[in-house]
Motif scaffolding. Structure first.
Motif, mmCIF file in Angstrom:
data_model
loop_
_atom_site.group_PDB
_atom_site.id
_atom_site.type_symbol
_atom_site.label_atom_id
_atom_site.label_comp_id
_atom_site.label_asym_id
_atom_site.label_seq_id
_atom_site.Cartn_x
_atom_site.Cartn_y
_atom_site.Cartn_z
ATOM 1 N N GLY A 251 -50.082 -42.944 13.230
ATOM 2 C CA GLY A 251 -51.323 -42.756 13.649
ATOM 3 C C GLY A 251 -51.920 -41.349 13.942
ATOM 4 O O GLY A 251 -51.092 -40.570 14.336
ATOM 5 N N VAL A 252 -53.174 -41.402 14.164
ATOM 6 C CA VAL A 252 -53.820 -40.096 14.632
ATOM 7 C C VAL A 252 -54.674 -40.268 15.692
ATOM 8 O O VAL A 252 -55.597 -41.274 15.619
ATOM 9 N N VAL A 253 -54.393 -39.814 16.920
ATOM 10 C CA VAL A 253 -55.374 -39.812 17.741
ATOM 11 C C VAL A 253 -56.195 -38.839 17.851
ATOM 12 O O VAL A 253 -55.914 -37.967 18.052
ATOM 13 N N ALA A 254 -57.666 -39.321 17.143
ATOM 14 C CA ALA A 254 -58.463 -38.117 17.077
ATOM 15 C C ALA A 254 -59.476 -38.271 18.351
ATOM 16 O O ALA A 254 -60.581 -38.482 17.898
ATOM 17 N N TYR A 255 -58.941 -37.626 19.100
ATOM 18 C CA TYR A 255 -59.908 -37.788 20.596
ATOM 19 C C TYR A 255 -61.247 -36.701 20.447
ATOM 20 O O TYR A 255 -62.185 -36.789 20.658
ATOM 21 N N ALA A 256 -60.704 -35.361 20.140
ATOM 22 C CA ALA A 256 -61.731 -34.426 19.926
ATOM 23 C C ALA A 256 -62.336 -34.444 18.417
ATOM 24 O O ALA A 256 -61.805 -34.695 17.634
ATOM 25 N N GLY B 227 -67.495 -44.913 27.846
ATOM 26 C CA GLY B 227 -68.383 -44.505 29.223
ATOM 27 C C GLY B 227 -67.448 -43.414 30.007
ATOM 28 O O GLY B 227 -66.376 -43.138 29.610
ATOM 29 N N GLU C 219 -63.210 -32.375 16.300
ATOM 30 C CA GLU C 219 -62.447 -31.365 15.475
ATOM 31 C C GLU C 219 -61.211 -31.833 14.787
ATOM 32 O O GLU C 219 -60.940 -31.705 13.649
ATOM 33 N N VAL C 220 -60.631 -32.839 15.638
ATOM 34 C CA VAL C 220 -59.541 -33.451 14.992
ATOM 35 C C VAL C 220 -59.705 -34.602 14.162
ATOM 36 O O VAL C 220 -59.176 -34.760 13.063
ATOM 37 N N GLY D 41 -48.002 -44.026 21.009
ATOM 38 C CA GLY D 41 -49.273 -43.760 21.380
ATOM 39 C C GLY D 41 -49.675 -44.136 22.825
ATOM 40 O O GLY D 41 -50.766 -44.124 23.448
ATOM 41 N N GLY E 25 -53.716 -36.549 19.481
ATOM 42 C CA GLY E 25 -52.158 -36.503 19.145
ATOM 43 C C GLY E 25 -51.945 -37.419 17.782
ATOM 44 O O GLY E 25 -52.838 -37.681 17.003
ATOM 45 N N THR F 196 -59.954 -45.543 21.719
ATOM 46 C CA THR F 196 -58.971 -46.204 22.535
ATOM 47 C C THR F 196 -57.465 -45.289 22.496
ATOM 48 O O THR F 196 -56.687 -45.641 23.134
ATOM 49 N N GLY F 197 -57.855 -43.917 22.149
ATOM 50 C CA GLY F 197 -56.901 -42.787 22.340
ATOM 51 C C GLY F 197 -55.367 -43.230 22.152
ATOM 52 O O GLY F 197 -54.374 -42.669 22.885
ATOM 53 N N GLY F 198 -55.061 -44.118 21.070
ATOM 54 C CA GLY F 198 -53.671 -44.328 20.960
ATOM 55 C C GLY F 198 -53.166 -45.966 21.446
ATOM 56 O O GLY F 198 -52.086 -46.347 21.266
ATOM 57 N N LEU F 199 -53.926 -46.653 22.166
ATOM 58 C CA LEU F 199 -53.589 -48.083 22.440
ATOM 59 C C LEU F 199 -53.515 -48.933 21.333
ATOM 60 O O LEU F 199 -52.405 -50.044 21.703
ATOM 61 N N THR G 142 -56.000 -40.659 27.912
ATOM 62 C CA THR G 142 -57.341 -40.957 27.487
ATOM 63 C C THR G 142 -58.101 -41.935 28.350
ATOM 64 O O THR G 142 -59.262 -42.488 28.189
ATOM 65 N N VAL H 189 -58.196 -33.119 10.661
ATOM 66 C CA VAL H 189 -57.120 -33.687 10.313
ATOM 67 C C VAL H 189 -57.276 -34.780 9.605
ATOM 68 O O VAL H 189 -56.684 -35.010 8.462
#
Lengths: 412, 412
Positions: free
Chosen positions: A306-311, A356, A313-314, B287, B306, A285-288, B294, A318
């Motif tokens: 919060g943390v947007v852990a998209y990759a 997707g 590695e994050v 966010g 982020g 959800t990337g921050g939504l 994203t 993190v």
């Protein structure tokens, strides 16, 4: 008494402006116990405006006409009304003076066409303009009435409350008050709700008051709206209390709130009541989710961040998620525990999944893993399969995760 | 050819939902060179729906009917249409099977009343549902036609583009190809654009093809839409290329993209072209910026993630912002540099500001500080004052920050 609405302006038909005036008026009229059964948008064309007004007047007792009262050549509401009334337009000296004074007071030159706003159909009553330059009109047609108001909401609202509503109520025999109660539900289809509530719907069909309707609200579930009438506000409120309670009793697990409640406002209130703070870890959800929680004014006493852990590695670096495939409940639980440490919250909500267009880590598009970390470092998790395209899946993920958290908070 | 719109639903008349479908359809129809002269809202009452449809059909060649196709007892559009056509409703086995399969595929039980959505007026053509469960209908009445579509915008838009517009154009006898080019702008008012583009508008008034229209798009700026006609697609495309280029030449600094481009897709493309990755640090927007980036499929090659630093401690502890007042460009620059370290991105975008309702750190509501950290650890920043309520300020913050980043990336 039935009061319909005619909104005038080609820009409305072209979709350059959304007509919110008729919606606002519909809400006001309903609250006053007046019916609004037809609302029409028509362009700046006198023949069409006249036809629309005549057609609406056949069934309605009153019409509120919004817009077309300006000074320019395409503001022809006055002419159309005069034609429907079968009278002439005459210059109203009082309005003309007022407009002239207003321009003078602003040291602005008044062009001739501004006086068009001082033209009044013979037999019409003027509603003085307190805002803007266009006066409103109360225009009797036989035993019915047409009201003309400016299309500018700020001007329309003031004239409606000051002049039109009192006139309507005076003409109306309706003494009863009408009010609505919205029961917010999530997690059951409209048809499913309909089936479960059928006994109540049958009872309501017999008594006829209140009425029940289902309103879809996008990804936010189904609203069950009860609309009732009574001698006064207290009586309607009591009536709505009784039936809202009956509805709740049948579908307790899907009711998350009432009226203006939202899933995020309910979740924040539950956290606040228990003196908890929250952090959100989001991948799919990337921050939504954080964006929804922070949309509520005053969220800052509960929402840490919060943390947007998209990759991936994050997630690993993190949030301290063990390296490996990231679409799993294990990962979501590690994310939930990790975000509590990172932002210093007592509760952590985490989402990881596949929006997707392609599969990921062998997980199908639509897969969502949700985890909640509670004080004490215990994390619960669940996996759901969500339908729809990328946007839909992400929006459904937000509401699904908030609802999962809500249910855990209710269990205590 | 004239195509009017009838939106169905008591909730529209009560103002509980604003009818945006008829506005959207009006915009689409105009772009296709079709007139929409009357748009009507009517409640869930069969007699009134039938009366409205008959009345509109007197003057219009076609009607698009939105809503009332759901499975519940108050979804009576199908019955009303059948009455106007003077035919019966029959069960369509294909639709019934499709609905049954859809429920099965989601492991959900299908209640009987879902089959109401498979009832079709005799002589009507079905528009297969690609989204949702309600199919659309193409219903001939004499030499005219009524189209029925679901009221859910996401479902309505897809059916309009796939089935209704082509059918309308075929009936209108329009042989020429019609196409539109949308020039996306941000940072200039509609009247400002109008003034700067007046010479082009004057030229277009002479030639008449393509036409130019300004479309407000909420917080996303103003769209300049060119709509052209030609013998074939190649001819229209060439025509639109010429005029879009003329428009761009006059307002190069406010044009951020074309057609389906969004501010976030353009920013991601600019980053991708330069082999950069991005991290976002958000306070006031909580966010929303990360959520927007994203939303684009394939963002993961550029977007690392982020930090939502809503509580000040998160700014200090996670992003290494020096303690002190947090509404300042200094803070935003520290946040931008901090998020690069935290998520391992080469570019950092940061926002801190005041959405209200109250002031913070002596900064007024509407204050937004934006910073961008570029490779090499240099951070640029700016402060803007934004209007509007909490929601508006936050949305304007998102687009303002993305546009600031876009401009820095263009400067290289």
């Amino acid at each position: 008494m039935r009061c319909d609405v005619v909104a005038i302006g080609t820009e409305l038909l072209l979709g350059q402006i959304v007509d919110t005036n008729s919606s606002w008026l519909g809400e006001q009229l309903a609250a006053a116990g007046l019916d609004s059964c037809l609302q029409v948008k028509v362009g700046d064309n006198q023949a069409r405006i006249v036809a629309a007004l005549r057609s609406v007047l056949r069934d309605a007792d009153a019409i509120i006409i919004c817009g077309g009262l300006g000074p320019t050549h395409d503001d022809i509401t006055r002419e159309a009304i005069a034609e429907v009334m079968g009278v002439d337009l005459v210059l109203d000296e009082v309005i003309a003076d007022r407009i002239a004074h207003m321009f003078a007071s602003r040291n602005r030159k008044m062009s001739e066409n501004n006086l068009r706003q001082a033209m009044v159909p013979v037999g019409a009553q003027v509603i003085e303009q307190k805002r803007g330059t266009a006066p409103g009109l109360i225009c009797p047609v036989g035993d019915k009435v047409m009201y003309a108001v400016p299309g500018v909401p700020y001007e329309l609202h003031e004239m409606y409350e000051r002049a039109i509503l009192p006139d309507l109520l005076a003409r109306s025999g309706e003494q009863r008050k009408i009010a609505s109660r919205v029961v917010r539900t999530w997690g059951e289809s409209e048809s499913g709700l309909n089936e479960r509530l059928q006994p109540i719907i049958d009872d309501l069909d017999k008594v006829g008051n209140p009425t029940l309707a289902f309103l879809a609200s996008g990804w936010e579930g189904i609203k069950v709206r009860l609309t009732g009438r009574g001698a006064d506000t207290a009586e309607v409120t009591a009536l709505l209390d009784v039936w809202a309670e009956r509805v709740h009793a049948v579908i307790p697990e899907v009711v998350f709130g009432y009226d203006t409640d939202t899933m995020e406002s309910v979740v924040l209130d539950l956290l606040r009541k228990r003196g908890l703070t929250i952090g959100v870890a989001e991948s799919v959800t990337g921050g939504l989710v954080a964006g929804r929680l922070t949309a509520i004014a005053g969220a800052s006493d509960v929402m840490r961040g919060g943390v947007v852990a998209y990759a991936s590695e994050v997630k690993f670096d993190v949030l301290g998620v063990p390296r490996g495939p990231v679409i799993s409940e294990e990962t979501s639980r590690a994310m939930a525990l990790g975000v509590c440490r990172t932002v210093g919250s007592s509760v952590g909500l985490a989402l990881t999944g596949v929006a997707g267009p392609d599969e990921q880590d062998g997980a199908k598009v639509g897969t969502l893993c949700i985890a909640v970390a509670m004080p004490g470092g215990v994390a619960s998790s669940t996996t759901v399969m969500l339908p729809g395209d990328r946007k839909t899946m992400r929006e459904l993920s937000v509401i699904s995760a908030l609802n999962y958290l809500r249910q855990l908070l209710l269990r205590g």
